[in-house]
Scaffold this active site. Structure first.
Site: not given
Ligand SMILES: *Cc1c(COP(=O)(O)O)cnc(C)c1O
Length: 423
Positions: A265, A144, A17, A236
């Protein structure tokens, strides 16, 4: 060869990025402790965004480090087809205990994007195995879900995805719900539901969109409607999981339960990369067959890496302590207090607080955008004050590791207030 690390970096590294032309030199970081990281020159920075939202207990946490080291000396990795190990099983058991009761099975992968890919593939193949051609996916317009192709395809179309237009599968986008559009959204889903495999959403708060939040009660309505129409739900929680929203999971704000959940994360406390897709029993059962074509043909070399699982187990230990839970509540209150003090400032176009997330929209006289000119000015201003804040365009957000000290959080607010006067 030059000896300066930033210069050597510029010779050989391509950063994520980052427009590599005329960008600020990358800052070498040599060490971390708690909410601080230290530069090569000894400069201390407060990590106010948890290293891209992953770090929840602080850097180089000795408890996590010791657990990972102990695991390393026993077993560093083992392929996960045909074999298993205790860290993977224990993590699945402990995580499922904390999740909505619908969640019964855990599938491991490497990061948030892969956790989403796996959920999407399980979803589409669920309908395939069932003999029904349901392939359409519903997602929020400004969502996202990651950067790999499938995850990118279900994310909102934007400048990030523009070069790949035409290569991504079709998605039916809907607005995020509010009191005015909810009836229409339910109607929209009713009309297309027969072709729809699933609805994927970031529950309650959309991180990359600029920390935008929407009402849990309205998401509950969408979820319940989808479930009635057999539209599967992929929740998600890659960003919202593990305390970010003030509760353990965004699921804890909801009445309805999803069919799939995605995590990454904060899962390992931000120490090591790991992704998890969990799902309901009836999803898993749809892949059980004497017909081997019904198998889920998906896996990564490092599936369920024991070191990553050990880090996740250690992070869970820390997360569930009284101390961490109190820290989370303390950050929520501190954020709210600052929000109340500052919300009427003329430079603030909008301000919101969702659990440990505080987001401020800067009035720039132009539309809110990722490429806002203010972004670089703000970034540099905070770096010079020893604070890592990485604005999403003109949206500044603070989401610190839960161990951040009371005084350090107040210092961040003070610097934001001074930036409001100067930028
Ligand atoms: C960061 C994020 C992802 C992607 O995760 P990565 O480990 O960066 O591939 C997917 N969904 C959400 C909601 C996110 O914030």
């Amino acid at each position: 060869m030059s000896t300066n690390l930033s210069e050597r970096d510029a010779e050989v590294i391509w950063h994520p990025y980052t427009q590599m032309k005329n960008n600020m030199p990358a800052i070498p970081i040599v060490r971390g402790e708690g909410a601080y990281v230290y530069g090569e020159d000894g400069q201390r920075y407060i990590d106010a965004i948890s290293s891209w939202w992953v770090n929840i207990h602080g850097h180089a946490h000795p408890y996590i480090a010791n657990k990972v080291f102990a695991q390393f000396k026993k077993l560093e990795h083992m392929m996960f087809a045909g074999f298993t190990h205790s860290p993977a099983v224990e993590l699945a058991e402990r995580l499922l205990d904390l999740l909505p009761s619908s969640q019964k099975k855990v599938f491991y992968s490497d990061n948030g994007s892969t956790a989403v890919e796996v959920a999407l593939k399980m979803c589409v193949q669920y309908w395939y195995n069932k003999g029904q051609a349901r392939k359409k996916i519903i997602a929020f317009k400004n969502s996202y879900h990651g950067d790999t192709f499938g995850a990118m395809a279900v994310s909102g179309r934007s400048v990030w995805t523009a070069p790949f237009e035409g290569l991504m599968f079709d998605v039916h986008y809907i607005e995020t719900p509010n009191r005015n559009n909810i009836t229409q959204l339910l109607e929209e889903i009713s009309q297309i539901h027969q072709e729809v495999a699933c609805f994927i959403y970031e529950p309650i708060v959309q991180g990359s969109a600029g920390m935008l939040s929407y009402e849990a009660a309205l998401l509950d309505k969408l979820m319940s409607h989808c479930s009635t129409l057999n539209v599967l739900l992929i929740q998600d929680e890659v960003f919202t999981g593990f305390g970010r929203t003030g509760k353990l999971f965004a699921a804890n704000h909801l009445q309805q339960q999803p069919d799939f959940m995605c995590f990454s994360k904060g899962l390992t406390g931000g120490a090591l990369p790991l992704g998890i897709t969990s799902c309901a029993q009836y999803i898993y059962d749809m892949f059980l067959s004497d017909d081997s074509y019904k198998t889920l043909f998906h896996g990564h070399s490092f599936t369920a890496n024991p070191l990553c699982c050990a880090a996740a187990l250690a992070s869970l230990d820390l997360l569930l302590t009284e101390e961490t839970q109190q820290n989370i509540q303390r950050i929520c209150l501190q954020h709210k207090g600052y929000m109340e003090r500052i919300s009427l400032h003329p430079k603030i176009k909008g301000i919101r607080c969702i659990g440990t997330i505080l987001a401020l929209e800067w009035e720039t006289g132009e539309e809110t955008s990722y490429f806002s000119k203010n972004r670089d000015k703000l970034y540099k201003y905070f770096i010079n004050k020893g604070i890592i804040l990485r604005p999403l365009g003109n949206v500044i957000y603070v989401l610190p590791p839960y161990c951040i000290r009371y005084d350090d959080l107040n210092y961040i607010y003070d610097v934001i207030s001074s930036a409001l006067e100067k930028i």
